[in-house]
Design an enzyme around this catalytic site. Structure first.
Site, PDB file in Angstrom:
ATOM      1  N   HIS A  12       0.821  -1.220   0.000  1.00 10.35           N
ATOM      2  CA  HIS A  12       0.000   0.000   0.000  1.00 10.35           C
ATOM      3  C   HIS A  12       0.856   1.272   0.000  1.00 10.35           C
ATOM      4  O   HIS A  12       0.485   2.268   0.611  1.00 10.35           O
ATOM      5  CB  HIS A  12      -0.992  -0.018   1.175  1.00 10.35           C
ATOM      6  CG  HIS A  12      -0.354   0.026   2.533  1.00 10.35           C
ATOM      7  ND1 HIS A  12      -0.932  -0.546   3.641  1.00 10.35           N
ATOM      8  CD2 HIS A  12       0.811   0.570   2.971  1.00 10.35           C
ATOM      9  CE1 HIS A  12      -0.148  -0.358   4.680  1.00 10.35           C
ATOM     10  NE2 HIS A  12       0.914   0.327   4.308  1.00 10.35           N
ATOM     11  N   HIS A  59      -1.673   4.941   9.579  1.00  7.54           N
ATOM     12  CA  HIS A  59      -0.311   5.438   9.834  1.00  7.54           C
ATOM     13  C   HIS A  59      -0.392   6.755  10.611  1.00  7.54           C
ATOM     14  O   HIS A  59       0.009   7.808  10.125  1.00  7.54           O
ATOM     15  CB  HIS A  59       0.436   5.647   8.521  1.00  7.54           C
ATOM     16  CG  HIS A  59       0.549   4.414   7.669  1.00  7.54           C
ATOM     17  ND1 HIS A  59      -0.509   3.875   6.971  1.00  7.54           N
ATOM     18  CD2 HIS A  59       1.612   3.606   7.402  1.00  7.54           C
ATOM     19  CE1 HIS A  59      -0.099   2.800   6.305  1.00  7.54           C
ATOM     20  NE2 HIS A  59       1.173   2.614   6.556  1.00  7.54           N
ATOM     21  N   HIS A 193      10.263  -3.700   4.201  1.00  9.50           N
ATOM     22  CA  HIS A 193      10.720  -2.306   4.150  1.00  9.50           C
ATOM     23  C   HIS A 193      11.005  -1.785   5.545  1.00  9.50           C
ATOM     24  O   HIS A 193      10.416  -2.234   6.521  1.00  9.50           O
ATOM     25  CB  HIS A 193       9.771  -1.376   3.400  1.00  9.50           C
ATOM     26  CG  HIS A 193       8.388  -1.175   3.976  1.00  9.50           C
ATOM     27  ND1 HIS A 193       7.489  -2.188   4.214  1.00  9.50           N
ATOM     28  CD2 HIS A 193       7.728  -0.036   4.327  1.00  9.50           C
ATOM     29  CE1 HIS A 193       6.350  -1.685   4.668  1.00  9.50           C
ATOM     30  NE2 HIS A 193       6.466  -0.380   4.763  1.00  9.50           N
ATOM     31  N   GLU A 240       4.102  -5.120   8.810  1.00 13.07           N
ATOM     32  CA  GLU A 240       2.777  -4.943   8.183  1.00 13.07           C
ATOM     33  C   GLU A 240       2.267  -6.244   7.564  1.00 13.07           C
ATOM     34  O   GLU A 240       1.067  -6.436   7.390  1.00 13.07           O
ATOM     35  CB  GLU A 240       2.821  -3.851   7.104  1.00 13.07           C
ATOM     36  CG  GLU A 240       2.975  -2.442   7.672  1.00 13.07           C
ATOM     37  CD  GLU A 240       2.956  -1.368   6.592  1.00 13.07           C
ATOM     38  OE1 GLU A 240       2.727  -0.203   6.950  1.00 13.07           O
ATOM     39  OE2 GLU A 240       3.166  -1.658   5.401  1.00 13.07           O
TER      40      GLU A 240
HETATM   41  C1  DHB Z   1       6.267   3.410   2.415  1.00 15.31           C
HETATM   42  C2  DHB Z   1       5.363   3.747   3.416  1.00 15.31           C
HETATM   43  C3  DHB Z   1       4.437   2.823   3.869  1.00 15.31           C
HETATM   44  O1  DHB Z   1       3.477   3.090   4.786  1.00 15.31           O
HETATM   45  C4  DHB Z   1       4.430   1.552   3.375  1.00 15.31           C
HETATM   46  O2  DHB Z   1       3.570   0.661   3.884  1.00 15.31           O
HETATM   47  C5  DHB Z   1       5.331   1.215   2.378  1.00 15.31           C
HETATM   48  C6  DHB Z   1       6.244   2.146   1.921  1.00 15.31           C
HETATM   49  C7  DHB Z   1       7.242   4.369   1.851  1.00 15.31           C
HETATM   50  O3  DHB Z   1       7.260   5.523   2.246  1.00 15.31           O
HETATM   51  O4  DHB Z   1       8.002   3.980   0.941  1.00 15.31           O
HETATM   52 FE    FE Z   2       2.390   1.224   5.536  1.00 14.06          FE
END
Ligand code: DHB
Ligand code: FE
Length: 279
Positions: A12, A59, A193, A240
């Site tokens: 997302h 978030h 990530h 996540e």
């Molecule tokens: C990013 C932010 C998010 O909330 C996520 O789930 C994936 C990537 C980002 O800033 O790259």
């Molecule tokens: Fe996220």
């Protein structure tokens, strides 16, 4: 009777929403990401779900340290896109399904899972970006959406096992709703990530690909992976991925994999996407 016919998993990434809203989907950087969702758009036009239960995380848009529900269900009639600092995304409001959401609340709570009931909340990229990826840019979203928010932002997150078992309880809830509805469940977020600290920018393709495999064929085993393994292997925001297990828990043990897509990078993360059908 309502039935869960399929599950969808998708990342997302907020920058995906920005790319759509700013007309950059055809750029060299973004075109391969969006091409990965052409199959899904076509499939959804044929599936015509009545309701999507959309498992996502907020978030710090609707919730903050003032209030951190582990699991929260949107029982309201409408949910507006959140302002995440650049104004709300120019996407339609989300129409809820209060009758099914309240039925799920009753069934799931009496099945030993505590849900926080939310009547009003703004929904951020965690929910709107999956809708955009899957449905494109319609004037109105083509189905009702029940937001199901999972806390993966403030420690401690729920375990993958608890998320998986919540999915099972959601399935029992849906299947005891006395109306013919084609219901899908989507799990969002991930894949690997990390947005902060010395390991910011971490992506672990090997972990991600193994997660996709096991989500399809060994969900029970995967659900027992401790949260520290997500953080170590997939980065602090890789946690996540536990939300994908809510989706998977709501499906049959054996599923048909209709679609798999994996692409690196998109912003700071790996984009992963699955479509799973109950046989
Ligand atoms: C990013 C932010 C998010 O909330 C996520 O789930 C994936 C990537 C980002 O800033 O790259
Ligand atoms: Fe996220």
């Amino acid at each position: 009777m309502a039935r869960i016919t399929a599950g969808v998993a998708t990342s997302h990434v907020p920058a995906i929403g920005a790319a759509i809203d700013q007309g950059k989907t055809d750029s060299d950087y973004w075109a391969p990401v969006f091409a990965g969702y052409d199959f899904a758009k076509d499939w959804l036009r044929r599936q015509k779900p009545d309701v999507v239960i959309l498992v996502y995380n907020d978030h710090a848009s609707a919730f903050s340290l003032r209030l951190v529900p582990t699991f929260a269900i949107g029982c309201g009639t409408e949910f507006a896109p959140a302002d995440e600092g650049w104004g709300p995304r120019p996407v339609p409001p989300v129409k809820g399904h209060p009758d099914l959401a309240w039925h799920m609340t009753q069934s799931v709570i009496q099945d030993d899972f505590d849900l926080t009931v939310v009547s009003e909340m703004a929904v951020d990229h965690g929910l709107t970006v999956p809708l955009s990826l899957m449905f494109g840019q319609p004037d109105a979203w083509p189905c009702r959406v029940i937001p199901l928010a999972v806390n993966v932002v403030v420690y401690p997150p729920p375990s993958g096992r608890r998320c998986f078992m919540l999915g099972r309880a959601i399935r029992r809830a849906v299947e005891s709703f006395d109306e013919d509805l084609n219901v899908q469940i989507w799990g969002t977020g991930g894949m690997s990530h990390q947005l902060q600290g010395p390991r910011a920018g971490l992506i672990n393709e090997e972990f991600d690909r193994a997660f996709l495999d096991r989500l399809v064929s060994d969900p029970d085993g995967l659900s027992r992976m401790p949260h520290i393994d997500y953080v170590r292997e997939a980065g602090s925001e890789g946690i996540e991925l536990v939300m994908w297990l809510v989706m998977r828990g709501a499906l049959d043990d054996e599923v048909r994999e209709l679609r798999r897509f994996y692409h690196v990078p998109a912003s700071n993360t790996a984009v992963g996407h699955l479509i799973l059908e109950n046989p």
